[in-house]
Design an enzyme around this catalytic site. Structure first.
Site, short mmCIF file in Angstrom:
data_model
loop_
_atom_site.label_atom_id
_atom_site.label_comp_id
_atom_site.label_asym_id
_atom_site.label_seq_id
_atom_site.Cartn_x
_atom_site.Cartn_y
_atom_site.Cartn_z
N ASN A 156 47.43 44.33 38.24
CA ASN A 156 46.19 43.84 37.63
C ASN A 156 46.42 43.12 36.31
OD1 ASN A 156 46.77 46.79 37.47
ND2 ASN A 156 45.36 46.70 35.75
N GLY B 140 35.00 46.43 45.81
CA GLY B 140 34.07 45.31 45.98
C GLY B 140 33.95 44.41 44.76
N THR C 12 24.82 59.76 51.61
CA THR C 12 24.07 58.66 52.23
C THR C 12 24.67 57.32 51.84
OG1 THR C 12 22.10 60.03 52.21
CG2 THR C 12 21.74 57.65 52.42
N CYS D 111 40.92 48.06 31.77
CA CYS D 111 40.69 49.48 32.00
C CYS D 111 41.40 50.35 30.96
CB CYS D 111 41.14 49.87 33.40
SG CYS D 111 40.36 48.90 34.67
C1 LIG Z 1 44.89 47.49 40.70
C2 LIG Z 1 43.61 48.24 40.53
N1 LIG Z 1 43.42 49.38 41.22
C3 LIG Z 1 42.29 50.09 41.12
C4 LIG Z 1 41.26 49.68 40.31
C5 LIG Z 1 40.02 50.51 40.23
O1 LIG Z 1 38.97 49.90 40.95
P1 LIG Z 1 37.47 50.36 40.67
O2 LIG Z 1 37.07 49.77 39.36
O3 LIG Z 1 36.67 49.77 41.80
O4 LIG Z 1 37.45 51.83 40.68
C6 LIG Z 1 41.41 48.51 39.55
C7 LIG Z 1 40.36 48.07 38.60
O5 LIG Z 1 40.62 47.35 37.67
C8 LIG Z 1 42.61 47.77 39.68
O6 LIG Z 1 42.80 46.64 39.01
#
Ligand SMILES: Cc1ncc(COP(=O)(O)O)c(C=O)c1O
Length: 387
Positions: A151, A200, A237, A325
């Protein structure tokens, strides 16, 4: 100038077609698909269609291999915990040092519960050494989990090759394809992948929906236990509108994947090349050939990433420093540390991530502002004295 959104690895805009597809389920078609009456029952077929669209995105032969979840994190967690449940006597997991927290934090938690985790490192370009990974697999290895694309840098991992190694060694293989899905071709029907996670909101569907691909025969243990939804594999649900949206986004992604690889790549390359040629002491982080077409991670020596973001923000430009993140921490990200990027570069690293909605005008605006921003920050940089 209106917002220039270059942070698409953090999240994407909901595509207009996707919004149109989901709206009826937030208005008139609000029934519960589990209901006995037609009003509820009629929405079930739209979930079925979305399941087929999602299967097509990753080349799964059977729509029934798709389990809808609430996000990429839930898909990753479900995959890992399912694999572990196959043989509780096996206590070793192989993964990489650059996984997203959706995998990494769970592995760290598992260490506290008695598991041993081998994190295979990457080289200075973020490339994984497959031989190291192969050698890390042991008799008591219960799972190998390797992301498809990183990412932060966009670097792609040789998932097909790793999946085959795992098959030969009879170890389940999970891949976090959250950043790869919709940006590069994925075909699980000719790759022995047991589990694959998708989210998504990284591919123009709304936040709060994702799916897990589960190979037929792979061990599965529900992460959320409740009703019989998802054929008993995931209680609760169904989030019908978002599931329909994810299906529509998957179909759109299949249509646009060629464009992503040509036009988006061209814009990304233009942005990157112009920035590194106009800003002294700037460096691309991550292998430039084996990368997602939309991602560029650039390190600027002797400046702070957070300060760059603030000035970019003043010009309406959205990007990320390290990973969205993990931001909030002033430490260089675990990904850049694993790549052993020198501190004075890693600290000033910015991730630009484009989408099919990014325009030439936006890229030119960013190219124009970057040298001024870096020059300004360097003139006041606390790093200067460190040389
Ligand atoms: C490589 C990767 N895995 C998992 C996730 C987590 O996804 P979500 O935000 O839908 O939980 C991300 C979010 O940035 C990501 O970049």
């Amino acid at each position: 100038m209106k917002t220039v959104y270059l942070d698409n690895n953090a999240t994407t805009a909901v595509a207009p077609e996707v919004l149109d597809a989901m709206l009826p389920f937030l208005k008139d078609l609000y029934g519960n698909p589990s209901s006995m009456h037609n009003f509820g029952g009629q929405v079930g077929k739209f979930i079925d269609k979305a399941r087929e669209q999602c299967a097509a995105l990753i080349g799964a032969k059977r729509a029934s291999d798709i389990i809808f979840t609430s996000c990429g994190t839930e898909s990753d967690n479900t995959a890992i915990m399912s694999a572990l449940s196959a043989d509780p006597s096996k206590k070793h997991i192989v993964t990489t040092a650059v996984e997203h927290p959706a995998v990494r934090a769970l592995c760290q938690k598992l260490v506290k519960q008695g598991y041993e985790v081998t994190e295979v490192g990457v080289d200075g370009s973020g490339i994984l050494n497959v031989e190291y990974l192969k050698n890390a697999i042991r008799k008591d290895t219960t799972l190998v989990s390797v992301m498809w694309a990183n990412n932060e840098t966009g670097v792609l991992f040789p998932v097909e090759e790793i999946a085959k190694i795992c098959e030969e060694k009879n170890v389940p293989f999970h891949t976090d394809a959250v950043q790869a899905a919709g940006k590069v071709a994925i075909n699980v029907s000719n790759t022995p992948i047991d589990y694959l996670a998708v989210s998504g909101h990284k591919l123009h569907a709304p936040k709060g929906v994702g799916f897990l691909y589960l190979k037929r025969g792979a061990k599965y243990s529900p992460f959320i236990v409740g009703g019989h939804q998802e054929r008993g594999k995931r209680g609760g649900t169904e989030n019908v509108a978002s599931i329909v949206a994810l299906g529509a986004a998957a179909e759109l992604a299949i249509k646009n994947i060629g464009r992503e690889n040509k036009e988006v790549r061209l814009l990304r390359d233009k942005l990157e090349n112009e920035i590194i040629s106009s800003v002294p002491d700037s460096f691309v982080h991550g292998d430039r050939d084996h990368r997602l077409p939309n991602t560029s991670n650039i390190g600027f020596k002797n400046v702070e990433g957070e300060a760059i973001l603030l000035l970019l923000n003043e010009y309406g430009i959205c990007a990320s420093s390290g990973s969205a993140c993990t931001s909030g921490s002033l430490e260089p990200s675990h990904v850049l540390r694993a790549m052993k990027i020198p501190f004075d570069r890693a600290h000033g690293s910015i991730r630009f991530s484009l989408s099919g909605y990014s325009t030439e005008k936006e890229i030119e605006h960013t190219i124009e502002k970057m040298p001024k921003i870096i020059e300004k920050l360097r003139s006041i940089s606390p790093f200067k004295s460190r040389g």
